[in-house]
Design a protein around this motif. Structure first.
Motif, PDB file in Angstrom:
ATOM      1  N   ASN A   4       4.742  -7.549  -8.545  1.00  0.00           N
ATOM      2  CA  ASN A   4       4.735  -6.946  -9.952  1.00  0.00           C
ATOM      3  C   ASN A   4       4.049  -5.714  -9.339  1.00  0.00           C
ATOM      4  O   ASN A   4       2.507  -5.543  -9.539  1.00  0.00           O
ATOM      5  CB  ASN A   4       3.882  -7.550 -10.853  1.00  0.00           C
ATOM      6  CG  ASN A   4       3.740  -6.934 -12.283  1.00  0.00           C
ATOM      7  OD1 ASN A   4       4.331  -5.951 -12.419  1.00  0.00           O
ATOM      8  ND2 ASN A   4       3.226  -7.680 -12.973  1.00  0.00           N
ATOM      9  N   PRO A   5       4.522  -4.588  -8.958  1.00  0.00           N
ATOM     10  CA  PRO A   5       3.747  -3.246  -8.653  1.00  0.00           C
ATOM     11  C   PRO A   5       2.974  -2.702  -9.885  1.00  0.00           C
ATOM     12  O   PRO A   5       2.174  -1.767  -9.336  1.00  0.00           O
ATOM     13  CB  PRO A   5       5.047  -2.245  -8.414  1.00  0.00           C
ATOM     14  CG  PRO A   5       5.973  -3.139  -7.802  1.00  0.00           C
ATOM     15  CD  PRO A   5       6.176  -4.325  -8.859  1.00  0.00           C
ATOM     16  N   LYS A   6       2.882  -2.865 -11.190  1.00  0.00           N
ATOM     17  CA  LYS A   6       2.165  -2.611 -12.216  1.00  0.00           C
ATOM     18  C   LYS A   6       0.695  -3.080 -12.020  1.00  0.00           C
ATOM     19  O   LYS A   6      -0.128  -2.374 -12.292  1.00  0.00           O
ATOM     20  CB  LYS A   6       2.594  -3.098 -13.506  1.00  0.00           C
ATOM     21  CG  LYS A   6       4.073  -2.446 -14.009  1.00  0.00           C
ATOM     22  CD  LYS A   6       4.477  -2.902 -15.197  1.00  0.00           C
ATOM     23  CE  LYS A   6       3.575  -2.714 -16.284  1.00  0.00           C
ATOM     24  NZ  LYS A   6       4.109  -3.061 -17.754  1.00  0.00           N
ATOM     25  N   ASN A   7       0.737  -4.356 -11.257  1.00  0.00           N
ATOM     26  CA  ASN A   7      -0.584  -4.619 -10.831  1.00  0.00           C
ATOM     27  C   ASN A   7      -1.311  -3.780  -9.545  1.00  0.00           C
ATOM     28  O   ASN A   7      -0.724  -4.178  -8.629  1.00  0.00           O
ATOM     29  CB  ASN A   7      -0.695  -5.961 -10.574  1.00  0.00           C
ATOM     30  CG  ASN A   7      -0.537  -6.995 -11.832  1.00  0.00           C
ATOM     31  OD1 ASN A   7      -0.590  -6.492 -12.811  1.00  0.00           O
ATOM     32  ND2 ASN A   7       0.261  -8.259 -11.559  1.00  0.00           N
ATOM     33  N   HIS A   8      -2.326  -2.901  -9.859  1.00  0.00           N
ATOM     34  CA  HIS A   8      -2.668  -2.146  -8.579  1.00  0.00           C
ATOM     35  C   HIS A   8      -4.113  -1.936  -8.740  1.00  0.00           C
ATOM     36  O   HIS A   8      -4.821  -2.151  -9.816  1.00  0.00           O
ATOM     37  CB  HIS A   8      -1.797  -0.802  -8.729  1.00  0.00           C
ATOM     38  CG  HIS A   8      -2.348   0.124  -9.798  1.00  0.00           C
ATOM     39  ND1 HIS A   8      -1.788  -0.275 -11.107  1.00  0.00           N
ATOM     40  CD2 HIS A   8      -2.967   1.136  -9.784  1.00  0.00           C
ATOM     41  CE1 HIS A   8      -2.459   0.829 -11.803  1.00  0.00           C
ATOM     42  NE2 HIS A   8      -2.972   1.586 -10.947  1.00  0.00           N
ATOM     43  N   GLU A  21       0.783  -1.213   0.040  1.00  0.00           N
ATOM     44  CA  GLU A  21       0.029   0.017   0.240  1.00  0.00           C
ATOM     45  C   GLU A  21       0.973   1.202   0.089  1.00  0.00           C
ATOM     46  O   GLU A  21       1.891   1.174   0.626  1.00  0.00           O
ATOM     47  CB  GLU A  21      -1.031   0.168   1.096  1.00  0.00           C
ATOM     48  CG  GLU A  21      -1.943   1.338   1.299  1.00  0.00           C
ATOM     49  CD  GLU A  21      -2.762   0.674   2.482  1.00  0.00           C
ATOM     50  OE1 GLU A  21      -3.023   1.957   3.268  1.00  0.00           O
ATOM     51  OE2 GLU A  21      -3.404  -0.125   2.568  1.00  0.00           O
ATOM     52  N   VAL A  22       0.566   2.287  -0.828  1.00  0.00           N
ATOM     53  CA  VAL A  22       1.324   3.401  -1.040  1.00  0.00           C
ATOM     54  C   VAL A  22       0.357   4.597  -1.066  1.00  0.00           C
ATOM     55  O   VAL A  22      -0.698   4.591  -1.981  1.00  0.00           O
ATOM     56  CB  VAL A  22       2.139   3.130  -1.977  1.00  0.00           C
ATOM     57  CG1 VAL A  22       1.895   2.894  -3.345  1.00  0.00           C
ATOM     58  CG2 VAL A  22       3.696   4.182  -2.057  1.00  0.00           C
ATOM     59  N   LYS A  23       0.648   5.891  -0.934  1.00  0.00           N
ATOM     60  CA  LYS A  23       0.155   6.640  -1.433  1.00  0.00           C
ATOM     61  C   LYS A  23       0.323   7.328  -2.767  1.00  0.00           C
ATOM     62  O   LYS A  23       1.354   7.359  -3.341  1.00  0.00           O
ATOM     63  CB  LYS A  23       0.240   8.075  -0.495  1.00  0.00           C
ATOM     64  CG  LYS A  23      -0.269   8.088   0.855  1.00  0.00           C
ATOM     65  CD  LYS A  23      -0.185   9.364   1.505  1.00  0.00           C
ATOM     66  CE  LYS A  23      -1.366   9.497   2.635  1.00  0.00           C
ATOM     67  NZ  LYS A  23      -1.369  10.730   3.468  1.00  0.00           N
ATOM     68  N   VAL A  36       7.157   3.179  -5.815  1.00  0.00           N
ATOM     69  CA  VAL A  36       7.348   2.204  -5.068  1.00  0.00           C
ATOM     70  C   VAL A  36       8.603   1.809  -5.299  1.00  0.00           C
ATOM     71  O   VAL A  36       9.380   1.586  -6.378  1.00  0.00           O
ATOM     72  CB  VAL A  36       6.529   0.533  -5.544  1.00  0.00           C
ATOM     73  CG1 VAL A  36       7.084  -0.580  -4.786  1.00  0.00           C
ATOM     74  CG2 VAL A  36       5.225   0.817  -5.506  1.00  0.00           C
ATOM     75  N   ASN A  37       9.683   1.428  -4.143  1.00  0.00           N
ATOM     76  CA  ASN A  37      11.016   1.296  -4.177  1.00  0.00           C
ATOM     77  C   ASN A  37      11.597   2.342  -5.087  1.00  0.00           C
ATOM     78  O   ASN A  37      12.649   1.951  -5.895  1.00  0.00           O
ATOM     79  CB  ASN A  37      11.355  -0.129  -4.463  1.00  0.00           C
ATOM     80  CG  ASN A  37      10.800  -1.173  -3.554  1.00  0.00           C
ATOM     81  OD1 ASN A  37      10.414  -0.719  -2.269  1.00  0.00           O
ATOM     82  ND2 ASN A  37      10.222  -2.184  -4.038  1.00  0.00           N
ATOM     83  N   LYS A  38      11.179   3.564  -4.945  1.00  0.00           N
ATOM     84  CA  LYS A  38      12.008   4.679  -5.789  1.00  0.00           C
ATOM     85  C   LYS A  38      11.698   4.684  -7.309  1.00  0.00           C
ATOM     86  O   LYS A  38      12.727   5.030  -7.927  1.00  0.00           O
ATOM     87  CB  LYS A  38      13.477   4.957  -5.376  1.00  0.00           C
ATOM     88  CG  LYS A  38      13.814   5.258  -3.774  1.00  0.00           C
ATOM     89  CD  LYS A  38      15.031   5.564  -3.448  1.00  0.00           C
ATOM     90  CE  LYS A  38      15.037   5.768  -2.083  1.00  0.00           C
ATOM     91  NZ  LYS A  38      16.437   6.383  -1.685  1.00  0.00           N
ATOM     92  N   HIS A  39      10.921   3.769  -7.573  1.00  0.00           N
ATOM     93  CA  HIS A  39      10.435   3.518  -8.890  1.00  0.00           C
ATOM     94  C   HIS A  39       9.090   4.107  -9.099  1.00  0.00           C
ATOM     95  O   HIS A  39       7.934   3.932  -8.535  1.00  0.00           O
ATOM     96  CB  HIS A  39      10.646   2.161  -9.521  1.00  0.00           C
ATOM     97  CG  HIS A  39      10.369   2.063 -10.929  1.00  0.00           C
ATOM     98  ND1 HIS A  39      11.251   2.020 -11.742  1.00  0.00           N
ATOM     99  CD2 HIS A  39       9.492   1.923 -11.631  1.00  0.00           C
ATOM    100  CE1 HIS A  39      10.955   2.033 -12.905  1.00  0.00           C
ATOM    101  NE2 HIS A  39       9.668   1.654 -13.102  1.00  0.00           N
ATOM    102  N   ASN A  52      13.647   5.364 -14.336  1.00  0.00           N
ATOM    103  CA  ASN A  52      12.833   5.180 -12.924  1.00  0.00           C
ATOM    104  C   ASN A  52      11.348   5.313 -13.187  1.00  0.00           C
ATOM    105  O   ASN A  52      10.738   5.809 -12.287  1.00  0.00           O
ATOM    106  CB  ASN A  52      13.645   6.281 -12.209  1.00  0.00           C
ATOM    107  CG  ASN A  52      14.908   5.950 -11.808  1.00  0.00           C
ATOM    108  OD1 ASN A  52      15.364   4.827 -11.571  1.00  0.00           O
ATOM    109  ND2 ASN A  52      15.982   7.031 -11.843  1.00  0.00           N
ATOM    110  N   VAL A  53      11.031   5.293 -14.355  1.00  0.00           N
ATOM    111  CA  VAL A  53       9.552   5.654 -14.695  1.00  0.00           C
ATOM    112  C   VAL A  53       8.793   4.607 -15.426  1.00  0.00           C
ATOM    113  O   VAL A  53       9.368   4.081 -16.540  1.00  0.00           O
ATOM    114  CB  VAL A  53       9.323   7.009 -15.229  1.00  0.00           C
ATOM    115  CG1 VAL A  53       7.732   7.048 -15.553  1.00  0.00           C
ATOM    116  CG2 VAL A  53       9.797   8.094 -14.517  1.00  0.00           C
ATOM    117  N   THR A  54       7.705   3.904 -15.117  1.00  0.00           N
ATOM    118  CA  THR A  54       7.304   2.822 -15.809  1.00  0.00           C
ATOM    119  C   THR A  54       5.901   3.456 -16.114  1.00  0.00           C
ATOM    120  O   THR A  54       5.324   3.769 -15.063  1.00  0.00           O
ATOM    121  CB  THR A  54       6.983   1.736 -15.066  1.00  0.00           C
ATOM    122  OG1 THR A  54       8.356   1.037 -14.863  1.00  0.00           O
ATOM    123  CG2 THR A  54       6.170   0.590 -16.009  1.00  0.00           C
TER     124      THR A  54
END
Length: 187
Positions: free
Chosen positions: A137-141, A51-53, A78-81, A105-107
């Motif tokens: 896989n932080p892309k799944n959100h 969970e992240v803002k 997430v993790n500076k990405h 550093n950007v997706t």
């Protein structure tokens, strides 16, 4: 059915009850579809560990849509990405790809069609959001308590309840109609 009507075997009450059943199918399916979509989203959110803002960085206006649609563009880290989520439409792609693109550093993540099922987003630029994401896989959100999806679910529920009024009118009317035949055969 036409034979039943012309033979006098079907009464007015039976005909109204058939209308009730026929016209109640669509609102019930509409309601069931909305409930299934909401449960699916809740299952996705519960399966995500992180969970992240996040933040709404831009609200895109479309003059090409008949309703002048608006689409949110948001980001989270997430993790500076950094992950930027933007719409994927033919008439937006060229300008959005120039402005928001993948780098070290950007997706960039694209979503199709309407965000949350709405053409008008409820989000404003600079608004803070909470993102639940998959740690692997932080892309799944998913956006936790997504305003747009909540509005779409509530709209579907209200529409289904309004559509169920017509079958209820037929059902109530069937209690006041005598059971006589609709058509009587000619002698």
């Amino acid at each position: 059915m036409i034979e039943l009507l012309t033979s006098g075997a079907m009464s007015n009450r039976m005909l109204l009850l058939m209308f009730t059943v026929f016209f109640s199918i669509f609102p019930v399916m509409f309601l069931i579809f909305g409930i299934m979509m909401r449960r699916g989203q809740q299952n996705n959110i519960s399966s995500y560990d992180g969970e992240v803002k996040g933040e709404i960085i831009e609200v895109l206006n479309s003059e090409k849509s008949a309703m002048f649609a608006t689409y949110p563009i948001y980001q989270y880290e997430v993790n500076k990405h950094k992950y930027i989520v933007k719409p994927n439409f033919i008439f937006f792609n060229s300008s959005l790809d120039k402005k928001y693109h993948d780098s070290e550093n950007v997706t960039c993540i694209t979503y199709l069609n309407k965000h949350g099922g709405n053409t008008r987003t409820k989000y404003k630029v600079g608004e803070s959001i909470i993102i639940k994401y998959d740690i692997d896989n932080p892309k799944n959100h998913e956006i936790l308590n997504d305003k747009d999806k909540k509005f779409a679910y509530n709209s579907r529920r209200i529409a289904a309840l309004l559509l169920i009024i017509f079958p209820l009118i037929f059902l109530i009317a069937s209690f006041f109609i005598k059971g006589q035949a609709v058509f009587t055969p000619a002698n």
